[in-house]
Scaffold this motif. Structure first.
Motif, mmCIF file in Angstrom:
data_model
loop_
_atom_site.group_PDB
_atom_site.id
_atom_site.type_symbol
_atom_site.label_atom_id
_atom_site.label_comp_id
_atom_site.label_asym_id
_atom_site.label_seq_id
_atom_site.Cartn_x
_atom_site.Cartn_y
_atom_site.Cartn_z
ATOM 1 N N SER B 221 26.944 -52.510 -24.713
ATOM 2 C CA SER B 221 26.444 -51.597 -23.583
ATOM 3 C C SER B 221 25.199 -50.907 -23.679
ATOM 4 O O SER B 221 24.749 -50.361 -22.850
ATOM 5 N N TYR B 231 26.775 -46.242 -17.611
ATOM 6 C CA TYR B 231 28.346 -45.927 -16.925
ATOM 7 C C TYR B 231 28.398 -44.887 -15.795
ATOM 8 O O TYR B 231 29.237 -44.858 -15.112
ATOM 9 N N SER B 248 22.892 -51.712 -13.526
ATOM 10 C CA SER B 248 23.909 -51.746 -14.419
ATOM 11 C C SER B 248 24.520 -53.145 -14.337
ATOM 12 O O SER B 248 24.842 -53.962 -15.259
ATOM 13 N N PHE B 400 25.568 -43.200 -21.697
ATOM 14 C CA PHE B 400 27.004 -43.454 -21.987
ATOM 15 C C PHE B 400 27.923 -42.432 -21.246
ATOM 16 O O PHE B 400 28.229 -42.064 -20.276
#
Lengths: 310, 451
Positions: B221, B231, B248, B400
């Protein structure tokens, strides 16, 4: 020494019952403090929102309502649990019955095999699940190596399943581990049930001209039905509480494929600080297991055969 | 985790509450200035005990002990009592102690690796701002964004011990065998993917003998952050899911493409092998993304490896993880003066920071220590220590999630659905849209964004 006199001197008297309770007291205290109280306590928690760190807030039935109305994964997790129950219980029953039938024959080496089949039962589930992770390794695992080996021997494009990246196979990996782990126990119970069937019934069946299958169908199965009933209850409860097998081996994945209700309880309460939700989930699980068990008790009259009934 | 330990935890929590109910009357009196009140202590060297709770393996515990010993040697009147619990169970124990309602049962100085925000908001932790001001403790030596991230509602409740910095570890022997050039700090994703494909060996029957890259959940990630994606739109007070945004999606499809070509392992395969470090050590992958904690294991195994900064996409940014465990003070500590003195020494250039760094345990949180010989000239592998400093300079708040319900959202919604993409069971774009729909629903249910 007059043994008879001794026995009468220590005979149980109806006015001495409290002594019995004194002896039971340590167990009762243990049961109350370590089982009943926490169980009741969890019912209380299920009516609260509580993160362990700040005081609980009473929310009534909200935790239960949320599970059925807005929870994002409860239905998938519940469906998985039902799948494991439906897959594991009949398979384990059939497998164990076959093993028990084989092991009760007076074959050379039977005691050794009995011990071997029972070994997984006394193995820690965490250790077993880790070993099975390796067994199922697609490229180098024990199982896969056999498949790769056979493939190259036959010169055929044979490939083992991708156990941990594919939801379908991951579920069956959990089922196989569970069968391996628990069948020894079920087999021992079946063996006890088989050995309790009077020889005379088989002799009578033989005299009446029954073959192997017929005596199995009309003597063994009916006489085993109390054992089957007992195991059905135990196995269904066990399947509904499945946790270690999937949690250690697959972590509930891939996706949600192997995530069970108990894992969801554990994570909700201890990873996400939702004690209320965890407790509510536990009670939903309890009610489901209780209802199923009750239903089985009701249904048993139709198929369970007790010798005294004849 | 077994059934048994689950029940034991549940029972422990239940018991803790019972204790809480009965213990209200016997709660210890607030900080007593002089312990051992029956003996008048000499004013100059008053005996002080500081309780310090830590987790760690035998080696890590030895480091903690070395730190405590050094402090006690410099402060003869102070006794540091280490309270050690293994990592598994350490934070459950903390939670249970807090739930028991007896803050005095917690140590004075606590090594905290999880749920910092929750503890800070619950009042269990002492705000350190006044102590920092009173003693002129220097915050400017910390890597960027570290202090910003330590603030909860504007206050600092803990000081981070190290940077959980990730680097690209590569197996030199495998690169040599494949005739590939070693990674360097100019590498882009294209170079990386090319090398990964070169280093992947698939036998004719389909069995995979070796793969290029192994990135675990939570590691891959970083790619999102490198494309400036993530996210969520705001990691601390999110209002919407950002995983479906074009940048993303670029990261998701890049990683999914590597997996599709077998050049990267799926996170599920890595978990099953025992993690990326195990896969690296077993020679199953040529490159992994790891922090410095596994270097001692690689060194003990005699591996031929080095590190490089993590490759970035064209037009992307270098980013790294700002995470790391913190030292915090119990707000019910008996002697806060002594606890702060120890805590600030732990976080000091000459104190704990230098000792932990010299033992090769961590990447220092203080820039001066990282740029000193204590770190740069440490005579242990990996050799390319400068790569750490390159990455550390790029540390920024990861996009995140940094709010109490983040783990729940990630474990229950994001991760399982991404796994289905990696496993080839679901198509990336549609799945990512589905994830975002659920994430947005989750955020709404939990009251985000907060005013």
């Amino acid at each position: 020494m007059n043994n008879h006199a001794r026995f009468t001197a220590f005979r149980w008297r109806s006015d001495q019952q409290w002594e019995g309770y004194v002896f039971l007291l340590p167990s009762l205290i243990g049961l109350f403090v370590f089982s009943l109280l926490p169980v009741l306590f969890s019912l209380g928690i299920s009516l609260h929102e509580w993160d362990l760190l700040t005081p609980p807030v009473f929310v009534g039935l909200k935790n239960f309502r949320n599970l059925f109305t807005q929870d994002l994964i409860f239905s998938e997790v519940a469906a998985n649990t039902v799948f494991f129950c439906v897959a594991i219980v009949p398979l384990q029953m059939a497998l164990s019955l076959l093993l028990a039938l084989a092991l009760t024959r007076r074959l050379p080496g039977a005691p050794l095999f009995r011990a071997i089949y029972y070994m997984p039962v006394v193995t820690t589930i965490v250790a077993a699940a880790m070993i099975f992770q390796w067994v199922f390794d697609r490229n180098y695992g024990l199982f896969s190596s056999v498949v790769w080996g056979v493939g190259s021997w036959l010169n055929a494009p044979l490939a083992p399943p991708d156990w941990f990246n594919n939801g379908f196979w991951a579920r069956w990996a959990v089922v196989i581990l569970t069968l391996w782990k628990n069948s020894g126990f079920t087999t021992v119970i079946f063996m006890a049930g088989l050995q309790a069937i009077p020889r005379v019934l088989y002799e009578a069946a033989a005299i009446d001209g029954a073959g192997r299958w017929q005596s199995f169908r009309h003597v063994t199965l009916p006489m085993l039905s109390p054992t089957i009933f007992f195991l059905a209850i135990i196995l269904i409860i066990g399947a509904f509480q499945l946790f270690g097998e999937s949690y250690v081996m697959t972590g509930g994945g891939p996706g949600y494929a192997t995530m069970t209700v108990v894992q969801y309880i554990y994570q909700s309460a201890f990873s996400y600080f939702r004690m209320g939700k965890g407790a509510a989930l536990s009670w939903v699980l309890f009610v489901a297991i209780f209802a199923l068990t009750l239903a089985q008790w009701q249904l048993q009259r139709k198929w369970v055969h007790y010798e005294s009934n004849t | 985790m077994t059934h048994k330990s689950l029940w034991i935890r549940a029972l422990a929590a239940g018991l803790a509450l019972m204790v809480a109910a009965s213990a209200c009357s016997v709660r210890p009196v607030e900080p007593a200035a002089q312990p051992g009140s029956d003996q008048p202590a000499p004013a100059a060297a008053e005996k002080v005990v500081v309780r310090w709770s830590v987790w760690g393996s035998a080696e890590e515990l030895a480091s903690h002990q070395a730190v405590a010993d050094a402090y006690m040697a410099a402060h003869p009147n102070v006794t540091i009592n280490i309270e050690h619990t293994p990592w598994d169970g350490y934070h459950d124990r903390l939670k249970t102690l807090v739930a028991a309602g007896d803050p005095g049962a917690l140590a004075d100085v606590i090594f905290l690796g999880q749920d910092y925000n929750r503890y800070a908001e619950s009042g269990v932790l002492e705000p350190l701002d006044d102590w920092i001001a009173k003693t002129n403790y220097d915050l400017s030596d910390y890597w960027p964004t570290v202090i910003e991230r330590a603030r909860v509602n504007g206050k600092i409740y803990g000081l981070q011990r190290d940077l959980d910095l990730r680097l690209l570890y590569y197996n030199k022997a495998m690169f040599d065998k494949a005739g590939a050039a070693y990674p360097n700090e100019n590498w882009t994703w294209d170079d990386w993917a090319e090398a990964a494909r070169e280093l992947t060996i698939i036998e004719p029957n389909g069995r995979i003998a070796q793969q290029g890259i192994g990135m675990e959940t939570g590691k891959w990630s970083m790619l999102l952050a490198q494309t400036n994606g993530g996210y969520l739109d705001d990691p601390r007070n999110p209002s919407r899911c950002a995983l479906e945004d074009a940048n993303s999606l670029e990261a998701v499809t890049f990683f999914a493409g590597l997996i599709r070509d077998k050049a990267a392992m799926t996170p599920a395969d890595l978990k099953q092998i025992g993690g990326d470090a195990a896969a690296f050590q077993q020679g199953r992958v040529a490159m992994i993304v790891q922090n410095s904690s596994r270097a001692p294991t690689f060194n003990a195994a005699g591996m031929d490896y080095d590190v490089a900064p993590i490759p970035i996409p064209k037009g992307g940014a270098r980013v790294n993880n700002v995470g790391g465990a913190r030292f915090v003070m119990n707000s019910a500590a008996r002697n806060k003066e002594a606890a702060w003195a120890f805590l600030s020494w732990l976080q000091g250039r000459e104190g704990g920071q230098a000792i932990y760094t010299r033992r090769g345990d961590m990447f220092p949180i203080l820039r001066s220590v990282a740029n000193s010989d204590d770190f740069l000239k440490l005579p242990i592998k990996p050799d390319n220590r400068a790569a750490f400093v390159v990455e550390a300079s790029s540390v920024r708040l990861f996009t995140f999630g940094d709010f109490p319900e983040y783990d729940e959202m990630n474990d229950l919604i994001i991760e399982p659905n991404l796994q289905r993409i990696w496993g080839g069971e679901a198509e990336a774009e549609a799945t990512v849209r589905d994830i975002c729909q659920k994430v947005n629903e989750f955020l709404k249910q939990n009251g985000y964004p907060r005013p």
